[in-house]
Design a protein around this motif. Structure first.
Motif, PDB file in Angstrom:
ATOM      1  N   ARG A   1       0.837  -1.215   0.000  1.00 15.39           N
ATOM      2  CA  ARG A   1       0.000   0.000   0.000  1.00 15.39           C
ATOM      3  C   ARG A   1       0.863   1.252   0.000  1.00 15.39           C
ATOM      4  NH1 ARG A   1      -3.406  -3.248   3.080  1.00 15.39           N
ATOM      5  NH2 ARG A   1      -2.517  -2.587   5.045  1.00 15.39           N
ATOM      6  N   TRP A   2       1.978   1.228   0.744  1.00 14.50           N
ATOM      7  CA  TRP A   2       2.866   2.386   0.766  1.00 14.50           C
ATOM      8  C   TRP A   2       3.486   2.596  -0.618  1.00 14.50           C
ATOM      9  CZ3 TRP A   2       7.929   3.469  -0.301  1.00 14.50           C
ATOM     10  CH2 TRP A   2       8.367   4.742   0.072  1.00 14.50           C
ATOM     11  N   ILE A   3       3.921   1.528  -1.264  1.00  8.60           N
ATOM     12  CA  ILE A   3       4.529   1.638  -2.593  1.00  8.60           C
ATOM     13  C   ILE A   3       3.523   2.183  -3.608  1.00  8.60           C
ATOM     14  CG2 ILE A   3       5.434   0.258  -4.526  1.00  8.60           C
ATOM     15  CD1 ILE A   3       6.873  -1.452  -2.368  1.00  8.60           C
ATOM     16  N   ALA A   4       2.260   1.804  -3.476  1.00  7.05           N
ATOM     17  CA  ALA A   4       1.231   2.273  -4.401  1.00  7.05           C
ATOM     18  C   ALA A   4       0.995   3.779  -4.290  1.00  7.05           C
ATOM     19  CB  ALA A   4      -0.076   1.521  -4.153  1.00  7.05           C
ATOM     20  N   ASP A   5       1.169   4.360  -3.087  1.00  7.80           N
ATOM     21  CA  ASP A   5       0.941   5.790  -2.893  1.00  7.80           C
ATOM     22  C   ASP A   5       1.822   6.319  -1.766  1.00  7.80           C
ATOM     23  OD1 ASP A   5      -0.073   8.356  -2.990  1.00  7.80           O
ATOM     24  OD2 ASP A   5      -1.947   7.840  -1.968  1.00  7.80           O
ATOM     25  N   PRO A   6       3.133   6.463  -1.999  1.00  5.50           N
ATOM     26  CA  PRO A   6       4.026   6.878  -0.908  1.00  5.50           C
ATOM     27  C   PRO A   6       3.738   8.279  -0.378  1.00  5.50           C
ATOM     28  CG  PRO A   6       5.248   6.626  -2.972  1.00  5.50           C
ATOM     29  CD  PRO A   6       3.852   6.184  -3.226  1.00  5.50           C
ATOM     30  N   ALA A   7       3.345   9.200  -1.242  1.00  7.34           N
ATOM     31  CA  ALA A   7       3.088  10.567  -0.788  1.00  7.34           C
ATOM     32  C   ALA A   7       1.775  10.672  -0.013  1.00  7.34           C
ATOM     33  CB  ALA A   7       3.053  11.518  -1.978  1.00  7.34           C
ATOM     34  N   GLY A   8       0.827   9.809  -0.303  1.00  7.47           N
ATOM     35  CA  GLY A   8      -0.473   9.889   0.339  1.00  7.47           C
ATOM     36  C   GLY A   8      -0.663   8.948   1.506  1.00  7.47           C
ATOM     37  N   TRP A   9       0.298   8.068   1.758  1.00  4.61           N
ATOM     38  CA  TRP A   9       0.147   7.081   2.827  1.00  4.61           C
ATOM     39  C   TRP A   9       0.279   7.759   4.183  1.00  4.61           C
ATOM     40  CZ3 TRP A   9       2.075   4.937   7.158  1.00  4.61           C
ATOM     41  CH2 TRP A   9       1.575   3.689   7.530  1.00  4.61           C
ATOM     42  N   ARG A  10      -0.637   7.475   5.064  1.00  2.00           N
ATOM     43  CA  ARG A  10      -0.577   7.957   6.446  1.00  2.00           C
ATOM     44  C   ARG A  10      -0.912   6.805   7.369  1.00  2.00           C
ATOM     45  NH1 ARG A  10       1.878  11.236   4.473  1.00  2.00           N
ATOM     46  NH2 ARG A  10       1.535  13.442   4.284  1.00  2.00           N
ATOM     47  N   ALA A  11      -0.403   6.841   8.570  1.00  2.00           N
ATOM     48  CA  ALA A  11      -0.579   5.765   9.542  1.00  2.00           C
ATOM     49  C   ALA A  11      -1.931   5.855  10.229  1.00  2.00           C
ATOM     50  CB  ALA A  11       0.543   5.795  10.558  1.00  2.00           C
ATOM     51  N   THR A  12      -3.012   6.005   9.470  1.00  3.66           N
ATOM     52  CA  THR A  12      -4.335   6.124  10.070  1.00  3.66           C
ATOM     53  C   THR A  12      -4.856   4.788  10.572  1.00  3.66           C
ATOM     54  OG1 THR A  12      -5.333   5.865   7.891  1.00  3.66           O
ATOM     55  CG2 THR A  12      -4.995   8.111   8.690  1.00  3.66           C
ATOM     56  N   ASN A  13      -4.404   3.676   9.998  1.00  2.09           N
ATOM     57  CA  ASN A  13      -4.873   2.360  10.407  1.00  2.09           C
ATOM     58  C   ASN A  13      -4.030   1.772  11.536  1.00  2.09           C
ATOM     59  OD1 ASN A  13      -6.535   2.814   8.303  1.00  2.09           O
ATOM     60  ND2 ASN A  13      -5.899   1.067   7.095  1.00  2.09           N
ATOM     61  N   GLU A  14      -2.948   2.423  11.880  1.00  2.00           N
ATOM     62  CA  GLU A  14      -2.068   1.926  12.927  1.00  2.00           C
ATOM     63  C   GLU A  14      -2.668   2.230  14.293  1.00  2.00           C
ATOM     64  OE1 GLU A  14       1.150   0.620  12.323  1.00  2.00           O
ATOM     65  OE2 GLU A  14       0.761   0.708  10.191  1.00  2.00           O
ATOM     66  N   PRO A  15      -2.532   1.328  15.253  1.00  2.00           N
ATOM     67  CA  PRO A  15      -3.001   1.631  16.599  1.00  2.00           C
ATOM     68  C   PRO A  15      -2.177   2.764  17.201  1.00  2.00           C
ATOM     69  CG  PRO A  15      -1.956  -0.531  16.525  1.00  2.00           C
ATOM     70  CD  PRO A  15      -1.978   0.009  15.122  1.00  2.00           C
ATOM     71  N   THR A  16      -2.835   3.678  17.883  1.00  2.00           N
ATOM     72  CA  THR A  16      -2.118   4.801  18.480  1.00  2.00           C
ATOM     73  C   THR A  16      -1.924   4.547  19.961  1.00  2.00           C
ATOM     74  OG1 THR A  16      -4.188   5.965  18.816  1.00  2.00           O
ATOM     75  CG2 THR A  16      -2.966   6.486  16.813  1.00  2.00           C
ATOM     76  N   LYS A  17      -0.752   4.820  20.452  1.00  2.00           N
ATOM     77  CA  LYS A  17      -0.454   4.637  21.865  1.00  2.00           C
ATOM     78  C   LYS A  17      -1.043   5.804  22.645  1.00  2.00           C
ATOM     79  CE  LYS A  17       3.739   2.066  21.067  1.00  2.00           C
ATOM     80  NZ  LYS A  17       5.165   2.036  21.160  1.00  2.00           N
ATOM     81  N   GLY A  18      -1.529   5.518  23.820  1.00  2.80           N
ATOM     82  CA  GLY A  18      -2.021   6.560  24.693  1.00  2.80           C
ATOM     83  C   GLY A  18      -3.433   7.025  24.392  1.00  2.80           C
TER      84      GLY A  18
END
Length: 82
Positions: A53-70
């Motif tokens: 997914r990052w390779i498909a859109d490196p400029a638009g990729w954001r860590a929105t699906n990643e779990p956030t600490k705190g």
């Protein structure tokens, strides 16, 4: 049927992303590159689908699906009352 996502190690990520090791870690800290997944006490890797997914859109990729600490809903201390 679900297909298991392959875990790839740093050597593969370096080759596929075309970035240096330090740039990958900087981008992880910025939230613009997928974070590693712990696979053992001393080992970590990346989900291949995250790298794809990052390779498909490196400029638009954001860590929105990643779990956030705190996050408030991750804090289990609110459930304990004395």
């Amino acid at each position: 049927m679900l297909v298991a996502d392959r875990i790839v190690r740093m050597k593969t990520v370096l080759a596929r992303a075309g970035l240096s090791r330090s740039t990958i870690y900087r981008k992880i800290a910025e939230g613009t590159f997928p974070a590693q997944v712990r696979i053992s006490v001393n080992g970590a890797g990346w989900r291949e689908s995250d790298i794809d997914r990052w390779i498909a859109d490196p400029a638009g990729w954001r860590a929105t699906n990643e779990p956030t600490k705190g996050r408030k809903d991750d804090d289990r201390t609110d459930a304990i009352r004395t």
